[in-house]
Design an enzyme around this catalytic site. Structure first.
Site, PDB file in Angstrom:
ATOM      1  N   HIS A  29      12.879  -2.888   1.321  1.00  0.00           N
ATOM      2  CA  HIS A  29      12.274  -1.385   1.582  1.00  0.00           C
ATOM      3  C   HIS A  29      13.270  -0.450   1.179  1.00  0.00           C
ATOM      4  O   HIS A  29      14.373  -0.351   1.343  1.00  0.00           O
ATOM      5  CB  HIS A  29      11.962  -1.367   3.418  1.00  0.00           C
ATOM      6  CG  HIS A  29      11.253  -2.306   3.859  1.00  0.00           C
ATOM      7  ND1 HIS A  29       9.980  -2.128   3.791  1.00  0.00           N
ATOM      8  CD2 HIS A  29      11.489  -3.429   4.495  1.00  0.00           C
ATOM      9  CE1 HIS A  29       9.356  -3.165   4.439  1.00  0.00           C
ATOM     10  NE2 HIS A  29      10.458  -4.100   4.851  1.00  0.00           N
ATOM     11  N   LEU A  30      12.563   0.779   0.905  1.00  0.00           N
ATOM     12  CA  LEU A  30      13.323   1.967   0.589  1.00  0.00           C
ATOM     13  C   LEU A  30      14.108   2.544   1.610  1.00  0.00           C
ATOM     14  O   LEU A  30      15.408   2.909   1.557  1.00  0.00           O
ATOM     15  CB  LEU A  30      12.667   3.050  -0.259  1.00  0.00           C
ATOM     16  CG  LEU A  30      11.941   2.710  -1.626  1.00  0.00           C
ATOM     17  CD1 LEU A  30      10.552   3.296  -1.924  1.00  0.00           C
ATOM     18  CD2 LEU A  30      12.866   3.103  -2.702  1.00  0.00           C
ATOM     19  N   SER A  31      13.167   2.665   2.463  1.00  0.00           N
ATOM     20  CA  SER A  31      13.876   3.425   3.767  1.00  0.00           C
ATOM     21  C   SER A  31      14.341   2.293   4.875  1.00  0.00           C
ATOM     22  O   SER A  31      14.250   1.245   4.357  1.00  0.00           O
ATOM     23  CB  SER A  31      12.750   4.153   4.552  1.00  0.00           C
ATOM     24  OG  SER A  31      11.588   3.495   5.043  1.00  0.00           O
ATOM     25  N   ASP A  50       1.867 -15.761   6.351  1.00  0.00           N
ATOM     26  CA  ASP A  50       1.440 -17.034   6.103  1.00  0.00           C
ATOM     27  C   ASP A  50       1.531 -17.614   4.604  1.00  0.00           C
ATOM     28  O   ASP A  50       1.852 -18.559   4.330  1.00  0.00           O
ATOM     29  CB  ASP A  50       0.004 -17.207   6.756  1.00  0.00           C
ATOM     30  CG  ASP A  50       0.147 -17.548   8.272  1.00  0.00           C
ATOM     31  OD1 ASP A  50       1.135 -17.451   8.796  1.00  0.00           O
ATOM     32  OD2 ASP A  50      -1.039 -17.523   8.533  1.00  0.00           O
ATOM     33  N   ALA A  89       3.279  -0.785   4.717  1.00  0.00           N
ATOM     34  CA  ALA A  89       2.875  -0.665   6.138  1.00  0.00           C
ATOM     35  C   ALA A  89       2.429  -2.065   6.436  1.00  0.00           C
ATOM     36  O   ALA A  89       2.560  -2.681   7.685  1.00  0.00           O
ATOM     37  CB  ALA A  89       1.793   0.277   6.298  1.00  0.00           C
ATOM     38  N   PRO A 136       0.715  -1.146  -0.063  1.00  0.00           N
ATOM     39  CA  PRO A 136       0.022   0.008  -0.040  1.00  0.00           C
ATOM     40  C   PRO A 136       0.804   1.054  -0.028  1.00  0.00           C
ATOM     41  O   PRO A 136       2.017   1.227   0.504  1.00  0.00           O
ATOM     42  CB  PRO A 136      -0.811   0.000   1.247  1.00  0.00           C
ATOM     43  CG  PRO A 136      -0.099  -1.049   2.053  1.00  0.00           C
ATOM     44  CD  PRO A 136       0.360  -2.310   1.261  1.00  0.00           C
ATOM     45  N   ASN A 137       0.338   2.150  -0.724  1.00  0.00           N
ATOM     46  CA  ASN A 137       0.808   3.590  -0.868  1.00  0.00           C
ATOM     47  C   ASN A 137       2.048   3.701  -1.650  1.00  0.00           C
ATOM     48  O   ASN A 137       2.733   4.747  -1.981  1.00  0.00           O
ATOM     49  CB  ASN A 137       1.226   4.239   0.537  1.00  0.00           C
ATOM     50  CG  ASN A 137      -0.208   4.208   1.460  1.00  0.00           C
ATOM     51  OD1 ASN A 137      -1.230   4.739   0.976  1.00  0.00           O
ATOM     52  ND2 ASN A 137      -0.124   3.820   2.490  1.00  0.00           N
ATOM     53  N   HIS A 169       4.562  -4.689   8.958  1.00  0.00           N
ATOM     54  CA  HIS A 169       4.417  -4.584  10.404  1.00  0.00           C
ATOM     55  C   HIS A 169       3.360  -5.184  11.084  1.00  0.00           C
ATOM     56  O   HIS A 169       3.541  -5.289  12.148  1.00  0.00           O
ATOM     57  CB  HIS A 169       4.629  -2.961  10.851  1.00  0.00           C
ATOM     58  CG  HIS A 169       5.546  -2.257   9.928  1.00  0.00           C
ATOM     59  ND1 HIS A 169       6.986  -2.469  10.080  1.00  0.00           N
ATOM     60  CD2 HIS A 169       5.265  -1.234   9.241  1.00  0.00           C
ATOM     61  CE1 HIS A 169       7.376  -1.651   9.196  1.00  0.00           C
ATOM     62  NE2 HIS A 169       6.293  -0.928   8.383  1.00  0.00           N
ATOM     63  N   ARG A 202       5.100  11.176  -2.639  1.00  0.00           N
ATOM     64  CA  ARG A 202       4.820  10.724  -1.337  1.00  0.00           C
ATOM     65  C   ARG A 202       6.072  10.769  -0.488  1.00  0.00           C
ATOM     66  O   ARG A 202       7.119  10.157  -0.737  1.00  0.00           O
ATOM     67  CB  ARG A 202       4.442   9.154  -1.210  1.00  0.00           C
ATOM     68  CG  ARG A 202       4.256   8.696  -0.067  1.00  0.00           C
ATOM     69  CD  ARG A 202       4.235   7.191   0.148  1.00  0.00           C
ATOM     70  NE  ARG A 202       4.074   6.821   1.721  1.00  0.00           N
ATOM     71  CZ  ARG A 202       4.130   5.675   1.708  1.00  0.00           C
ATOM     72  NH1 ARG A 202       4.872   4.774   1.090  1.00  0.00           N
ATOM     73  NH2 ARG A 202       4.107   5.137   3.304  1.00  0.00           N
ATOM     74  N   ASN A 258       8.154  -5.514  -1.237  1.00  0.00           N
ATOM     75  CA  ASN A 258       7.854  -4.281  -0.283  1.00  0.00           C
ATOM     76  C   ASN A 258       6.648  -4.331   0.075  1.00  0.00           C
ATOM     77  O   ASN A 258       5.870  -3.725  -0.600  1.00  0.00           O
ATOM     78  CB  ASN A 258       8.614  -2.997  -0.968  1.00  0.00           C
ATOM     79  CG  ASN A 258       8.573  -2.060  -0.251  1.00  0.00           C
ATOM     80  OD1 ASN A 258       7.975  -1.988   0.993  1.00  0.00           O
ATOM     81  ND2 ASN A 258       9.122  -0.862  -0.407  1.00  0.00           N
ATOM     82  N   ARG A 293      13.349   4.065  12.076  1.00  0.00           N
ATOM     83  CA  ARG A 293      12.481   4.991  12.157  1.00  0.00           C
ATOM     84  C   ARG A 293      11.391   4.770  13.509  1.00  0.00           C
ATOM     85  O   ARG A 293      12.006   4.434  14.521  1.00  0.00           O
ATOM     86  CB  ARG A 293      11.482   4.835  10.918  1.00  0.00           C
ATOM     87  CG  ARG A 293      12.490   5.296   9.755  1.00  0.00           C
ATOM     88  CD  ARG A 293      11.715   4.976   8.377  1.00  0.00           C
ATOM     89  NE  ARG A 293      10.462   5.906   8.328  1.00  0.00           N
ATOM     90  CZ  ARG A 293       9.326   5.770   7.433  1.00  0.00           C
ATOM     91  NH1 ARG A 293       9.547   4.819   6.326  1.00  0.00           N
ATOM     92  NH2 ARG A 293       8.620   6.744   7.350  1.00  0.00           N
ATOM     93  N   GLU A 316      12.698  -9.629   1.401  1.00  0.00           N
ATOM     94  CA  GLU A 316      12.069  -8.439   1.784  1.00  0.00           C
ATOM     95  C   GLU A 316      12.726  -7.117   1.534  1.00  0.00           C
ATOM     96  O   GLU A 316      13.957  -7.150   1.663  1.00  0.00           O
ATOM     97  CB  GLU A 316      11.759  -8.586   3.234  1.00  0.00           C
ATOM     98  CG  GLU A 316      11.182  -7.268   3.914  1.00  0.00           C
ATOM     99  CD  GLU A 316      11.280  -7.167   5.499  1.00  0.00           C
ATOM    100  OE1 GLU A 316      12.141  -8.196   6.194  1.00  0.00           O
ATOM    101  OE2 GLU A 316      10.445  -6.463   6.179  1.00  0.00           O
ATOM    102  N   TYR A 325      11.387   8.803   0.771  1.00  0.00           N
ATOM    103  CA  TYR A 325      11.310   7.867  -0.065  1.00  0.00           C
ATOM    104  C   TYR A 325      11.979   8.057  -1.379  1.00  0.00           C
ATOM    105  O   TYR A 325      12.066   7.187  -2.413  1.00  0.00           O
ATOM    106  CB  TYR A 325       9.834   7.333  -0.414  1.00  0.00           C
ATOM    107  CG  TYR A 325       9.206   6.699   0.951  1.00  0.00           C
ATOM    108  CD1 TYR A 325       9.744   5.820   1.599  1.00  0.00           C
ATOM    109  CD2 TYR A 325       8.290   7.473   1.738  1.00  0.00           C
ATOM    110  CE1 TYR A 325       9.091   5.049   2.734  1.00  0.00           C
ATOM    111  CE2 TYR A 325       7.407   6.962   2.837  1.00  0.00           C
ATOM    112  CZ  TYR A 325       7.905   5.829   3.366  1.00  0.00           C
ATOM    113  OH  TYR A 325       7.412   5.288   4.527  1.00  0.00           O
TER     114      TYR A 325
HETATM  115  C1  DQA Z   1       8.401   1.033   3.162  1.00  0.00           C
HETATM  116  C2  DQA Z   1       8.679   1.236   5.053  1.00  0.00           C
HETATM  117  C3  DQA Z   1       7.505   1.045   5.757  1.00  0.00           C
HETATM  118  O1  DQA Z   1       7.292   0.906   6.885  1.00  0.00           O
HETATM  119  C4  DQA Z   1       6.255   2.167   5.325  1.00  0.00           C
HETATM  120  O2  DQA Z   1       5.076   1.836   5.831  1.00  0.00           O
HETATM  121  C5  DQA Z   1       6.223   2.005   3.772  1.00  0.00           C
HETATM  122  C6  DQA Z   1       7.437   1.965   2.875  1.00  0.00           C
HETATM  123  C7  DQA Z   1       9.755   1.322   2.706  1.00  0.00           C
HETATM  124  O3  DQA Z   1      10.115   0.984   1.620  1.00  0.00           O
HETATM  125  O4  DQA Z   1      10.639   2.254   3.285  1.00  0.00           O
HETATM  126  O5  DQA Z   1       4.996   2.183   3.067  1.00  0.00           O
HETATM  127  O6  DQA Z   1       8.138  -0.517   2.875  1.00  0.00           O
END
Ligand code: DQA
Length: 144
Positions: A100-102, A87, A77, A10-11, A80, A18, A74, A107, A98, A23
């Site tokens: 993640h950009l950040s 599963d 959210a 998501p997002n 978490h 964003r 990726n 954080r 896995e 990011y």
């Molecule tokens: C994220 C890190 C997550 O905590 C956050 O909710 C995102 C982006 C990242 O790519 O850094 O949506 O997955």
């Protein structure tokens, strides 16, 4: 040619506009292109799906059991708290990376838990857009 699946949670469709201080300004399309170029260099096809809905991602992981050798995810959210994604990935036989950009560990405390990490071969976090190439390289290495 083997196929790998890149999943975006998501997002991530809003990347580029964003929270660019966190990011970056590259769009999701830019990152997918980076990943696809890296995959082709390893002789791998790359499919991509982005969804803001947990069940859509679960369905895609189930479908990947039939036709993808590995998954890069990726989960946004969902990382978490989305145990259904945990599963589904646990039931996938190939390697999972896995991504993640950040760096969520640097954080807010609620981002320090990943329900995906325990079912991933490894995690690539905090390298921004470069992480997409790194994740493909890692997956290709695991696929031999
Ligand atoms: C994220 C890190 C997550 O905590 C956050 O909710 C995102 C982006 C990242 O790519 O850094 O949506 O997955």
């Amino acid at each position: 040619m083997s196929s790998i699946l890149l999943l975006s949670g998501p997002n991530l469709n809003l990347l580029g506009s964003r929270e660019p201080d966190i990011y970056g300004t590259d769009t999701l399309t830019d990152h997918v292109e980076t990943a696809r170029t890296a995959a082709l260099a390893h002789g791998l096809e790359l499919d991509h799906l982005q969804s803001n809905h947990e069940g859509v991602l679960v369905d895609a992981i189930h479908a990947a059991r039939a036709d993808h050798a590995g998954i890069i995810i990726n989960p946004g959210a969902f990382t978490h708290y989305a145990w259904a994604i945990h599963d589904a990935l646990a039931a996938f036989e190939g390697p999972v990376i896995e991504l993640h950009l950040s760096n969520p560990n640097a954080r807010e405390p609620w981002r320090h838990t990943s329900v995906v990490a325990p079912v991933a071969a490894g995690s690539i976090v905090g390298f921004g857009g470069k992480g997409y190439r790194m994740a493909v390289d890692a997956l290709a290495e695991l696929l031999g």
